[in-house]
Write a protein that holds these residues in place. Structure first.
Motif, PDB file in Angstrom:
ATOM      1  N   LYS A  15      -1.308  11.285  -4.784  1.00  0.00           N
ATOM      2  CA  LYS A  15      -2.264  12.475  -4.518  1.00  0.00           C
ATOM      3  C   LYS A  15      -3.552  12.468  -5.382  1.00  0.00           C
ATOM      4  O   LYS A  15      -4.248  13.069  -4.946  1.00  0.00           O
ATOM      5  N   ASN A  47      -0.880   5.029  -0.721  1.00  0.00           N
ATOM      6  CA  ASN A  47      -0.703   6.216   0.159  1.00  0.00           C
ATOM      7  C   ASN A  47       0.058   7.378  -0.538  1.00  0.00           C
ATOM      8  O   ASN A  47      -0.246   8.638   0.119  1.00  0.00           O
ATOM      9  N   LYS A  48       0.896   7.093  -1.274  1.00  0.00           N
ATOM     10  CA  LYS A  48       1.938   8.141  -1.959  1.00  0.00           C
ATOM     11  C   LYS A  48       0.979   8.812  -2.977  1.00  0.00           C
ATOM     12  O   LYS A  48       1.198  10.076  -3.246  1.00  0.00           O
ATOM     13  N   CYS A  99       4.608   7.035  -7.145  1.00  0.00           N
ATOM     14  CA  CYS A  99       4.374   5.673  -6.692  1.00  0.00           C
ATOM     15  C   CYS A  99       5.297   4.677  -7.228  1.00  0.00           C
ATOM     16  O   CYS A  99       5.812   3.904  -6.181  1.00  0.00           O
ATOM     17  N   GLY A 121       0.724  -1.172   0.082  1.00  0.00           N
ATOM     18  CA  GLY A 121      -0.137  -0.209   0.163  1.00  0.00           C
ATOM     19  C   GLY A 121       0.950   1.243  -0.169  1.00  0.00           C
ATOM     20  O   GLY A 121       0.203   2.336   0.090  1.00  0.00           O
TER      21      GLY A 121
END
Length: 163
Positions: free
Chosen positions: A44, A41-42, A69, A37
């Protein structure tokens, strides 16, 4: 708000199709997505999610090809490609034939059929895994059709089933 893209635009691709069901610390494909993940999370733009196979999946319409990513992927299975080329290798397994087959039901086994099939000489088997030179690829899809393990995909779903 949608991002206006110029053609050919760029998008991230995950070079793993989840056939190995790899998980960190388990005996599976050491080269595949572990579904940690970090990329989710990275991002935007909400372009990445973890699919039903436990593998990161990119929603091309939302991806702007920034590469954030790819930078955080611990397995280095995400890369940014030009979307004018719809043919991608969805495997990063570097094991030889029989061993790769044991680890993943849809792994590239480095058989070279794709390389022999490609009339543009755009695909090579490097370290037992097919690699496409995007600038040379014609997106004809013959490598995807001929791949006995279905490790090569047509992102449009014309020559291979979209997973």
């Amino acid at each position: 708000m949608a991002v206006k893209k110029k053609f050919p635009y760029r998008s991230a691709v995950v070079a793993c199709n989840g056939g190995c069901r790899s998980a960190e610390g388990e005996a599976g494909c050491a080269d595949g997505c572990i579904g940690c993940g970090a990329c989710v999370n990275k991002c935007k733009f909400g372009a990445i999610s973890i699919n039903e196979y436990g593998v990161a999946e990119v929603e091309e319409e939302k991806c702007i090809g920034c590469g954030a990513c790819a930078k955080v992927c611990p397995q280095k299975v995400i890369h940014v490609h030009e979307c004018a080329n719809y043919i991608v290798v969805k495997c990063s397994n570097r094991k030889k034939g029989g061993e790769a087959k044991k680890q993943c039901e849809v792994s590239c086994i480095g058989c070279g059929i794709c390389e022999k099939t490609c009339t543009a000489s755009a695909i090579r088997v490097i370290d037992n895994c097919a690699v496409i030179e995007e600038s040379m690829c014609l997106s004809c899809g013959m490598c995807a059709v001929k791949c006995p393990r279905h490790a090569i995909h047509d992102l449009r779903g014309i020559f291979s089933t979209v997973r």
